[in-house]
Design a protein around this motif. Structure first.
Motif, mmCIF file in Angstrom:
data_model
loop_
_atom_site.group_PDB
_atom_site.id
_atom_site.type_symbol
_atom_site.label_atom_id
_atom_site.label_comp_id
_atom_site.label_asym_id
_atom_site.label_seq_id
_atom_site.Cartn_x
_atom_site.Cartn_y
_atom_site.Cartn_z
ATOM 1 N N SER A 114 0.827 -1.211 0.000
ATOM 2 C CA SER A 114 0.000 0.000 0.000
ATOM 3 C C SER A 114 0.859 1.259 0.000
ATOM 4 O O SER A 114 0.462 2.288 -0.549
ATOM 5 N N SER A 160 -6.164 -3.517 1.558
ATOM 6 C CA SER A 160 -5.896 -2.108 1.302
ATOM 7 C C SER A 160 -5.543 -1.866 -0.160
ATOM 8 O O SER A 160 -6.007 -0.902 -0.773
ATOM 9 N N VAL A 161 -4.720 -2.750 -0.724
ATOM 10 C CA VAL A 161 -4.372 -2.614 -2.140
ATOM 11 C C VAL A 161 -5.621 -2.717 -3.008
ATOM 12 O O VAL A 161 -5.790 -1.959 -3.978
ATOM 13 N N HIS A 522 -2.396 0.807 6.938
ATOM 14 C CA HIS A 522 -3.038 0.508 5.661
ATOM 15 C C HIS A 522 -4.305 1.340 5.498
ATOM 16 O O HIS A 522 -5.032 1.595 6.469
#
Length: 528
Positions: A114, A160-161, A522
């Motif tokens: 992230s 989160s990504v 994150h």
């Protein structure tokens, strides 16, 4: 001719009207795009505005030279790891050796993804994502798994990504839809493997999960022997701090998969930092009023029972507000770097709930942590310190025992209990919240001072290393190597560097009115 047609024909005679109309249309169009899809500083998703209003007028613009320096630190960190320890959980930054104590799945890769995304380091991010979807088998590990560390680093890093991709922060040419879906699949596999941690009589997760048997188990380090020689565990569950730091990650995984089971697993575990953050992430949740109330009570209790100012010495008269501890009726006048996070969390809640007294408390706690940095020879704060409380030294549990500690107290109003530094992010995290919430430029300057100090003393051949003693400054390379600890946890990439960069980035990036940060740094989208 239809009514109004002649009036419109006047536009041909005065082209300025046409240009004004087109300009207005573009303004409205881009306003719509930014407010609906982008990182507009306007219109927070819920509650009061959190970020400082002055940023709307352009005062929160990027500090490009300093932001670029942080990116260079991230590149040095990533590429030395890529060359010498790719796939391992961590690299040992002084020796270049590998370390695997987080499941052996490449914790550095997953945890840092992230950060790579918001820094727009697309080449590095693509390598990280390829490893996540092709190089990790979350069903296999040689060790018992710590559900707390695995949730905040691995599960949180992956979801989160995905959230950043769904928000349009990550271009589709860097991560395709297919790869995005594969990341979700990996998160689901890990979430399911962690599920048995919550199968306990109390609802609090077991401190370890055995992936081979799919059962939650006690921490083997707590093992004792009974009189019959059989093992017994004194503390087979974990405290609320570790237990509660999973509710955000599991809530986002439930949102991404439309499966409530992950969030249901975590709702029985409460932790004060996350009580506030879950109200920001899911304001419509039926438990939100209870979470808010409990968080407010915790802040009042912290202020009334844990905070104390240092007693001035003969040579240092300034007083700072530190956070101590309580052990039954015993006041313990020590604080750790980890506790510096509280300042940022209190500032966040003070802004969201519009409580000026909380803002004042948070700022005072930030200033105290800053003092522990500014007053050491390395300009880096120690892992743990103590002070003589203002209400009288006889009430202090901890007192300076050595000549060095007495001298440190006399010169700075505190002394080091553990003088090491482990690249921890908590102080920088609170500087980030203080900068974004108050707009006071001093927090950016304090962050820069800390970054330069870390760059000076902690940069190593294979990354960045902790320090054995922040009270001793070493400038020569040989002496500096001796002063460094051969360790570098993944939170250096996931949190410390991320918060440094965000302090110097444009304030619209990762706005606190649109994103919630986990305990591991994150980013998760606020969804109404």
């Amino acid at each position: 001719m239809p009514p109004g047609f002649r009036r419109s024909s006047s536009w041909k005679r005065n082209p300025t009207h046409i240009f004004k109309f087109i300009a207005a249309a573009f303004v409205l169009f881009f306003y719509f795009i930014f407010t609906v899809f982008g990182e507009s500083p306007h219109a927070p998703r819920n509650g009061a505005r959190i970020q400082w209003d002055g940023f709307i007028n352009g005062t929160g613009v990027v500090d490009e030279p300093r932001a670029a320096r942080v990116v260079e630190a991230m590149k040095h960190t990533f590429w030395t790891y890529k060359e010498h320890a790719w796939g391992a959980d961590m690299i040992l930054p002084v020796s270049g050796h590998k370390s695997n104590k987080r499941g052996g799945w490449g914790a550095t890769i997953v945890d840092s993804a992230s950060t790579l995304a918001i820094m727009e380091l697309w080449e590095e991010l693509e390598l990280a994502v390829n490893h996540i979807i092709e190089g990790i088998d979350f069903t296999k590990t040689d060790d018992l798994v710590d559900p707390f560390e695995t949730t905040i680093r691995h599960l949180g890093g992956m979801v989160s990504v995905v959230d950043l991709w769904d928000a349009g922060i990550i271009p589709k040419k860097v991560i395709s839809r297919e790869k995005r879906d594969k990341i979700v699949k990996q998160a689901v596999i890990l979430g399911q493997k962690l599920g048995p941690a919550y199968d306990s009589p109390t609802g609090l997760p077991w401190p370890r999960v055995d992936f081979m048997t799919s059962k939650g188990v006690p921490d083997p380090r707590q093992e004792e022997l009974q009189e019959d020689g059989k093992p017994r565990y004194a503390h087979p569950t974990i405290g609320p701090a570790r237990a509660g730091s999973n509710i955000l990650e599991n809530r986002v995984l439930s949102r991404l998969t439309h499966n409530p089971i992950y969030f249901q697993n975590s709702t029985l575990a409460c932790y004060y930092e996350y009580l506030l953050k879950i109200t920001l992430l899911t304001p419509q949740d039926r438990y939100t009023p209870m979470y808010k109330k409990q968080w407010e009570r915790a802040v009042h209790s912290l202020r009334d029972n844990l905070a104390s100012r240092n007693r001035p010495s003969a040579t240092y008269m300034t007083q700072h507000l530190f956070l101590g501890k309580r052990d039954d009726d015993l006041d313990i006048n020590t604080q750790s770097q980890l506790a510096c996070f509280a300042a940022g969390n209190i500032l966040l809640g003070g802004a969201h709930l519009q409580k000026p007294s909380f803002i004042a408390l948070g700022k005072a706690l930030v200033e105290a942590c800053h003092h522990t940095y500014a007053s050491t020879p390395t300009s880096i704060g120690p892992e743990k310190w103590a002070w003589s409380p203002k209400f009288g030294v006889r009430d202090a549990t901890v007192t300076p025992e050595t000549e060095r500690q007495q001298a440190e107290w006399a010169n700075a109003g505190f002394w080091a209990i553990n003088p090491s530094f482990r690249l921890r992010p908590e102080y920088v995290e609170s500087l980030f919240y203080a900068w974004r919430i108050t707009g006071e430029a001093r927090y950016r300057e304090w962050a820069w001072d800390a970054f330069v100090a870390i760059e000076t003393h902690c940069k190593a051949r294979y990354g960045y290393a902790g320090l054995k003693d922040v009270m001793v400054a070493s400038s020569a390379d040989g002496a500096r190597d001796e002063a460094q600890m051969d360790e570098s946890e993944s939170f250096w990439h996931a949190e410390t560097l991320k918060y440094f960069w965000l302090i110097f980035a444009d304030s619209r990036v990762a706005s606190l009115d649109r994103w919630v940060f986990s305990t591991e740094g994150h980013l998760f989208r606020m969804i109404r």
